[in-house]
Motif scaffolding. Structure first.
Motif, short mmCIF file in Angstrom:
data_model
loop_
_atom_site.label_atom_id
_atom_site.label_comp_id
_atom_site.label_asym_id
_atom_site.label_seq_id
_atom_site.Cartn_x
_atom_site.Cartn_y
_atom_site.Cartn_z
N ARG A 15 0.84 -1.20 0.00
CA ARG A 15 0.00 0.00 0.00
C ARG A 15 0.88 1.25 0.00
O ARG A 15 2.09 1.17 0.12
CB ARG A 15 -0.91 0.00 1.22
CG ARG A 15 -0.17 -0.15 2.53
CD ARG A 15 -1.11 -0.27 3.72
NE ARG A 15 -0.35 -0.40 4.97
CZ ARG A 15 -0.89 -0.26 6.17
NH1 ARG A 15 -2.17 0.01 6.29
NH2 ARG A 15 -0.14 -0.39 7.25
N GLY A 16 0.23 2.40 -0.14
CA GLY A 16 0.91 3.69 -0.03
C GLY A 16 2.06 3.85 -0.99
O GLY A 16 1.98 3.50 -2.17
N LEU A 17 3.17 4.38 -0.47
CA LEU A 17 4.35 4.61 -1.30
C LEU A 17 4.87 3.31 -1.89
O LEU A 17 5.30 3.27 -3.05
CB LEU A 17 5.44 5.29 -0.47
CG LEU A 17 6.79 5.49 -1.17
CD1 LEU A 17 6.64 6.31 -2.44
CD2 LEU A 17 7.79 6.13 -0.21
N GLY A 18 4.86 2.24 -1.13
CA GLY A 18 5.35 0.96 -1.63
C GLY A 18 4.61 0.51 -2.87
O GLY A 18 5.21 -0.01 -3.83
N LEU A 192 3.98 12.95 1.91
CA LEU A 192 3.48 12.63 0.59
C LEU A 192 1.96 12.69 0.60
O LEU A 192 1.32 12.28 1.56
CB LEU A 192 3.94 11.23 0.17
CG LEU A 192 5.45 11.02 0.09
CD1 LEU A 192 5.75 9.57 -0.25
CD2 LEU A 192 6.09 11.96 -0.92
N ARG A 193 1.41 13.18 -0.46
CA ARG A 193 -0.05 13.35 -0.52
C ARG A 193 -0.66 12.37 -1.51
O ARG A 193 -0.51 12.53 -2.71
CB ARG A 193 -0.37 14.78 -0.95
CG ARG A 193 -1.81 15.18 -0.72
CD ARG A 193 -1.98 16.68 -0.89
NE ARG A 193 -3.12 17.16 -0.14
CZ ARG A 193 -3.40 18.44 0.02
NH1 ARG A 193 -2.60 19.37 -0.49
NH2 ARG A 193 -4.45 18.81 0.71
N THR A 194 -1.26 11.32 -0.99
CA THR A 194 -1.46 10.97 0.41
C THR A 194 -1.18 9.47 0.54
O THR A 194 -1.51 8.71 -0.37
CB THR A 194 -2.89 11.26 0.88
OG1 THR A 194 -3.24 12.61 0.60
CG2 THR A 194 -3.07 10.97 2.36
N VAL A 205 -1.88 21.56 6.83
CA VAL A 205 -0.44 21.30 6.80
C VAL A 205 0.03 21.05 5.37
O VAL A 205 1.06 21.57 4.94
CB VAL A 205 -0.11 20.08 7.70
CG1 VAL A 205 1.36 19.70 7.56
CG2 VAL A 205 -0.45 20.39 9.15
N PHE A 206 -0.74 20.26 4.62
CA PHE A 206 -0.39 20.04 3.22
C PHE A 206 -0.39 21.37 2.45
O PHE A 206 0.47 21.62 1.62
CB PHE A 206 -1.39 19.08 2.58
CG PHE A 206 -1.19 17.64 2.96
CD1 PHE A 206 -0.01 16.97 2.64
CD2 PHE A 206 -2.17 16.93 3.62
CE1 PHE A 206 0.18 15.64 2.97
CE2 PHE A 206 -2.00 15.61 3.96
CZ PHE A 206 -0.82 14.96 3.64
N GLU A 217 3.37 22.57 -4.86
CA GLU A 217 2.55 21.37 -4.70
C GLU A 217 3.23 20.41 -3.75
O GLU A 217 4.45 20.49 -3.54
CB GLU A 217 2.31 20.69 -6.05
CG GLU A 217 3.57 20.16 -6.71
CD GLU A 217 3.29 19.50 -8.04
OE1 GLU A 217 2.18 19.67 -8.58
OE2 GLU A 217 4.19 18.80 -8.55
N VAL A 218 2.44 19.54 -3.17
CA VAL A 218 2.97 18.49 -2.30
C VAL A 218 3.31 17.29 -3.17
O VAL A 218 2.53 16.87 -4.03
CB VAL A 218 1.95 18.10 -1.21
CG1 VAL A 218 2.50 16.97 -0.35
CG2 VAL A 218 1.62 19.31 -0.35
N THR A 219 4.48 16.72 -2.96
CA THR A 219 4.93 15.57 -3.74
C THR A 219 3.99 14.38 -3.54
O THR A 219 3.55 14.10 -2.42
CB THR A 219 6.35 15.18 -3.34
OG1 THR A 219 7.20 16.31 -3.49
CG2 THR A 219 6.88 14.04 -4.20
N THR A 220 3.70 13.68 -4.61
CA THR A 220 2.85 12.50 -4.54
C THR A 220 3.70 11.24 -4.47
O THR A 220 4.89 11.26 -4.83
CB THR A 220 1.95 12.40 -5.78
OG1 THR A 220 2.77 12.15 -6.93
CG2 THR A 220 1.14 13.68 -5.98
N PRO A 221 3.12 10.13 -4.02
CA PRO A 221 3.88 8.87 -4.04
C PRO A 221 4.38 8.51 -5.43
O PRO A 221 5.48 7.97 -5.58
CB PRO A 221 2.86 7.85 -3.52
CG PRO A 221 1.94 8.65 -2.67
CD PRO A 221 1.82 9.97 -3.34
N GLU A 222 3.59 8.81 -6.45
CA GLU A 222 3.99 8.48 -7.82
C GLU A 222 5.20 9.30 -8.26
O GLU A 222 6.11 8.77 -8.92
CB GLU A 222 2.82 8.73 -8.77
CG GLU A 222 1.66 7.76 -8.61
CD GLU A 222 0.83 8.00 -7.36
OE1 GLU A 222 0.15 7.05 -6.90
OE2 GLU A 222 0.85 9.14 -6.83
#
Length: 253
Positions: A15-18, A192-194, A205-206, A217-222
């Motif tokens: 899940r998430g960043l992984g 990372l969002r989100t 905060v974001f 912009e806030v960096t995304t996991p992608e």
């Protein structure tokens, strides 16, 4: 070695960043071990989505025997040796500034939990991968860090200390393993969002982070995952022992 010829282990990939990392590597033709500890359903769903180049395998990366068994299973399944390890797994942590343990209440066991999840786990995966990497005279180790080293806007004491130790291990291992053709680098993001870990972070905060980055912009996991491809690719063959901050330019030192 081209990405399409590689077998890549991504820890905590269910899940998430992984999951974003797994998708990025498969997109570029790599075979990927979708490691998970407890997110079985999510990992299996991701492997099904990614097709024949992905295999979901359970292992608690804090346990060396489980890591060894996972790698052996994957190498037999794909018929190729492991070439890249991405140490991404995050053990029991939520980025919630209001709910964090503060200086007068944080316990050593909180630190120990994060050290086991970051440093012990990375040591296990690297040592388990070394025979395969040395046989190929090629290896890529990518550790996931944090920009809180340089900009501790929220003092997550245990998490930041463990990731700082992982950065030290990154640099010492780079010197130790370089003669074997193995590079060791770190990618450090901010929030990372989100992801699941950042889901507790308030929108305000974001918005603040986005307003203070050059890219607004806030960096995304992608976006973060794309940077990992560089460290695993032939284009980074002369880069080792480095910490690349991937946060839209928020931290610039």
């Amino acid at each position: 070695m081209q990405l399409s010829d590689q077998l890549v282990l991504i820890t905590g990939a269910g899940r998430g960043l992984g999951a974003a990392l797994a998708r990025a590597f498969v997109r570029e033709g790599a075979s990927v071990i979708v490691n998970f500890c407890s997110s079985r359903d999510a990992a299996n769903a991701l492997a099904s989505e990614l097709g024949s180049r992905a295999l979901a395998l359970q292992a608690d990366v804090r346990d060396r025997q489980q890591v060894d068994a996972m790698i052996a299973t994957a190498e037999a399944h794909f018929g190729r040796p492991l070439s890249t390890v991405v140490n991404n797994a995050l053990v029991g942590f939520s980025f919630n500034g209001d709910g964090r343990a503060k200086a007068d209440s944080i316990r050593w066991q909180d630190f120990n939990q994060q050290f086991e999840g970051s440093v012990q786990a990375a040591l296990n995966t690297v040592q388990a991968a070394l025979p395969s990497m040395r046989t190929q005279k090629f290896g890529r180790i990518i550790n996931v860090g944090t920009n809180l080293f340089q900009n501790p806007v929220v003092p997550y004491h245990d998490y930041t200390a463990a990731k700082a130790a992982l950065l030290a291990l990154t640099r010492t291992m780079a010197g130790d393993l370089g003669p074997d053709g193995i590079t060791v680098n770190m990618l450090s993001g901010g929030l990372l969002r989100t992801t699941d870990a950042s889901a507790a972070t308030p929108d305000a905060v974001f918005d603040y982070i986005a307003a203070n980055t050059p890219l607004r912009e806030v960096t995304t996991p992608e976006q973060f995952a794309d940077s990992a491809l560089f460290f695993a690719s032939p284009w980074s063959r002369a880069v080792t022992g480095q910490n690349l901050v991937v946060d839209g330019g928020l931290v610039r030192d």
